[in-house]
Design an enzyme around this catalytic site. Structure first.
Site, mmCIF file in Angstrom:
data_model
loop_
_atom_site.group_PDB
_atom_site.id
_atom_site.type_symbol
_atom_site.label_atom_id
_atom_site.label_comp_id
_atom_site.label_asym_id
_atom_site.label_seq_id
_atom_site.Cartn_x
_atom_site.Cartn_y
_atom_site.Cartn_z
ATOM 1 N N GLU A 76 -21.157 10.137 30.033
ATOM 2 C CA GLU A 76 -20.269 9.582 30.849
ATOM 3 C C GLU A 76 -19.258 10.385 31.131
ATOM 4 O O GLU A 76 -19.311 11.715 30.866
ATOM 5 C CB GLU A 76 -19.401 8.064 30.222
ATOM 6 C CG GLU A 76 -18.742 8.826 28.752
ATOM 7 C CD GLU A 76 -18.089 7.670 28.257
ATOM 8 O OE1 GLU A 76 -17.733 6.483 28.629
ATOM 9 O OE2 GLU A 76 -17.889 7.674 27.015
ATOM 10 N N TYR A 130 -6.575 1.637 21.686
ATOM 11 C CA TYR A 130 -5.680 1.527 23.127
ATOM 12 C C TYR A 130 -6.434 0.728 24.209
ATOM 13 O O TYR A 130 -7.627 0.629 23.913
ATOM 14 C CB TYR A 130 -5.126 2.929 23.469
ATOM 15 C CG TYR A 130 -6.032 3.788 24.361
ATOM 16 C CD1 TYR A 130 -7.253 4.651 23.584
ATOM 17 C CD2 TYR A 130 -6.025 3.855 25.596
ATOM 18 C CE1 TYR A 130 -7.844 4.963 24.466
ATOM 19 C CE2 TYR A 130 -6.882 4.640 26.493
ATOM 20 C CZ TYR A 130 -7.763 5.488 25.707
ATOM 21 O OH TYR A 130 -8.679 6.107 26.346
ATOM 22 N N HIS A 173 -5.111 10.302 3.642
ATOM 23 C CA HIS A 173 -6.376 9.732 4.631
ATOM 24 C C HIS A 173 -6.665 8.164 4.376
ATOM 25 O O HIS A 173 -7.014 7.504 5.324
ATOM 26 C CB HIS A 173 -7.560 10.531 4.417
ATOM 27 C CG HIS A 173 -7.566 11.811 4.842
ATOM 28 N ND1 HIS A 173 -6.636 12.867 4.438
ATOM 29 C CD2 HIS A 173 -7.900 12.572 5.918
ATOM 30 C CE1 HIS A 173 -6.495 13.969 4.948
ATOM 31 N NE2 HIS A 173 -7.466 13.971 5.797
ATOM 32 N N LYS A 219 -12.551 2.368 21.351
ATOM 33 C CA LYS A 219 -11.529 2.928 22.405
ATOM 34 C C LYS A 219 -10.240 3.464 21.643
ATOM 35 O O LYS A 219 -9.322 2.974 21.426
ATOM 36 C CB LYS A 219 -10.921 2.140 23.303
ATOM 37 C CG LYS A 219 -10.387 2.725 24.628
ATOM 38 C CD LYS A 219 -10.406 1.732 25.874
ATOM 39 C CE LYS A 219 -9.448 2.331 26.895
ATOM 40 N NZ LYS A 219 -9.848 3.407 27.644
ATOM 41 N N ARG A 276 1.610 10.578 4.413
ATOM 42 C CA ARG A 276 0.287 10.907 4.569
ATOM 43 C C ARG A 276 -0.658 11.052 3.497
ATOM 44 O O ARG A 276 -0.534 11.585 2.471
ATOM 45 C CB ARG A 276 0.549 12.519 5.019
ATOM 46 C CG ARG A 276 -0.917 13.081 5.940
ATOM 47 C CD ARG A 276 -0.614 14.202 6.491
ATOM 48 N NE ARG A 276 -1.822 14.664 7.016
ATOM 49 C CZ ARG A 276 -3.043 15.076 6.827
ATOM 50 N NH1 ARG A 276 -3.168 15.071 5.466
ATOM 51 N NH2 ARG A 276 -4.095 15.374 7.475
ATOM 52 N N ARG A 278 -11.769 -6.277 24.519
ATOM 53 C CA ARG A 278 -12.236 -5.088 24.033
ATOM 54 C C ARG A 278 -11.304 -4.464 22.934
ATOM 55 O O ARG A 278 -11.517 -3.834 21.834
ATOM 56 C CB ARG A 278 -12.517 -4.138 24.888
ATOM 57 C CG ARG A 278 -13.072 -2.514 24.681
ATOM 58 C CD ARG A 278 -13.700 -1.851 25.986
ATOM 59 N NE ARG A 278 -12.227 -1.605 26.707
ATOM 60 C CZ ARG A 278 -12.111 -0.699 27.822
ATOM 61 N NH1 ARG A 278 -13.576 -0.415 28.384
ATOM 62 N NH2 ARG A 278 -11.382 -0.321 28.516
HETATM 63 N N1 PMP Z 1 -15.392 5.854 29.407
HETATM 64 C C1 PMP Z 1 -14.137 6.662 29.018
HETATM 65 C C2 PMP Z 1 -14.516 7.645 27.923
HETATM 66 C C3 PMP Z 1 -12.965 6.256 29.286
HETATM 67 O O1 PMP Z 1 -11.662 6.794 28.591
HETATM 68 C C4 PMP Z 1 -12.615 5.190 30.021
HETATM 69 C C5 PMP Z 1 -11.318 4.792 30.722
HETATM 70 N N2 PMP Z 1 -10.696 4.253 29.713
HETATM 71 C C6 PMP Z 1 -13.782 4.752 30.800
HETATM 72 C C7 PMP Z 1 -15.230 5.230 30.458
HETATM 73 C C8 PMP Z 1 -13.934 3.690 31.913
HETATM 74 O O2 PMP Z 1 -13.466 2.287 31.345
HETATM 75 P P1 PMP Z 1 -12.821 1.123 32.178
HETATM 76 O O3 PMP Z 1 -13.732 0.870 32.886
HETATM 77 O O4 PMP Z 1 -12.682 -0.071 31.028
HETATM 78 O O5 PMP Z 1 -11.341 1.720 32.282
#
Ligand code: PMP
Length: 291
Positions: A179, A34, A102, A147, A100, A53
């Site tokens: 993070e 996403y 995998h 992502k 379903r 991305r």
């Molecule tokens: N780290 C994680 C785990 C996130 O989910 C996000 C937000 N999507 C970010 C960092 C920040 O990313 P961005 O600046 O691209 O929104």
């Protein structure tokens, strides 16, 4: 109230009619990726970087190739049709419906879904006073650079923060801050910005990239290295970033003050420069070349 219009598999449909089969692999396996893209006054903020991305995330999980130009157009149209000014566009691509099992289905038909929502910029109280965080163990997989819609550790971390009265939870892996659950994290030490390097332990945030581009132009030194959780009470500043929250100072972690318990000058400077870029975008200028 007029129904929201969402994009689903090539069509713009009322929200209530946007239905996905129960055996969609997004639903069964979180088998999808996403993006969240910011809009200011109806104008996209760094959309090109987000779409790149998305393309990379899709490639890394081996989704069938997606037409990024067509998806960009559809995303802009979704925002227009809903009359969004300041808001976000959510884009999700899954490997689609299949019985379903995998392993990939032989002929996957990806499900592409987009929704645009109004979303206000963070208020001056958050920006000016800063936020508190907690730390939680980073129990995520080793491809945090993708992502993925598989966000259970992030969901649990954010809920823990909420229950502790904190704004965000910072993930800690092997004694270092990677993070936040939905943000990247930065410290300031002796005038230098310290942030976790781009590798498979963090999402390469688009806002992170923008912040580093601003910092470079401001002549602020950047050190991409892990920040030890034990050093948190000795840093001069701490702040977090994302597409939705932009730049927010962090003034306490696990109940202990950070950076003297007050937002610092570097976070403030970044916010000011960020605001300028937001104004540019809102007036119809692109800042895609800035990063
Ligand atoms: N780290 C994680 C785990 C996130 O989910 C996000 C937000 N999507 C970010 C960092 C920040 O990313 P961005 O600046 O691209 O929104």
């Amino acid at each position: 109230m007029v129904s929201e219009i969402v994009y689903l598999n090539g069509k713009f449909v009322p929200y209530e009619e946007a239905l996905v089969p129960v055996e969609d692999r997004g639903n069964l396996f979180a088998d999808g990726v996403y993006e969240v893209i910011r809009f200011y006054s109806g104008q996209p903020f760094l959309m090109k970087a987000h779409m790149e991305r998305l393309e990379r995330s899709a490639r890394e999980i081996r989704l069938p190739e997606i037409d990024i130009d067509a998806l960009t157009e559809a995303g802009l149209e979704t925002v227009r049709r809903n009359g969004i000014g300041d808001g976000t566009l959510y884009i999700q691509v899954t490997r689609g419906p299949a019985p379903r099992n995998h392993a990939f289905p032989p002929n996957p038909r990806p499900t592409v879904f987009m929704i645009a929502r109004s979303f206000a910029r963070p208020g001056e109280e958050l920006r000016g006073q800063g936020v508190s965080c907690i730390t939680v163990p980073d129990i995520r997989w080793l491809r945090c650079d993708i992502k993925s819609i598989g966000l259970l550790p992030n969901v649990l971390g954010k809920q823990q923060a909420k229950e502790a009265g904190a704004f965000e939870a910072l993930f800690v892996r092997d004694g270092v801050v990677t993070e936040g659950t939905s943000t990247n994290a930065f410290a300031v030490r002796e005038g230098r910005i310290v942030t976790y390097p781009e590798d498979e332990h963090i999402l390469p945030g688009i806002t992170r990239r923008l912040i580093l581009a601003i910092a470079r132009r401001e002549g602020i030194e950047i050190v991409e290295e892990a920040l030890k959780v034990g050093e948190l009470d000795r840093v001069d500043e701490l702040f977090i970033s994302s597409t939705t929250i932009e730049v927010l100072p962090v003034v306490s972690v696990d109940g202990r003050p950070v950076g003297g318990g007050k937002p610092g000058p570097i976070a403030r400077k970044l916010q000011e420069q960020y605001d300028r870029l937001v104004e540019k975008v809102a007036s119809g200028e692109s800042i895609d070349d800035f990063i």
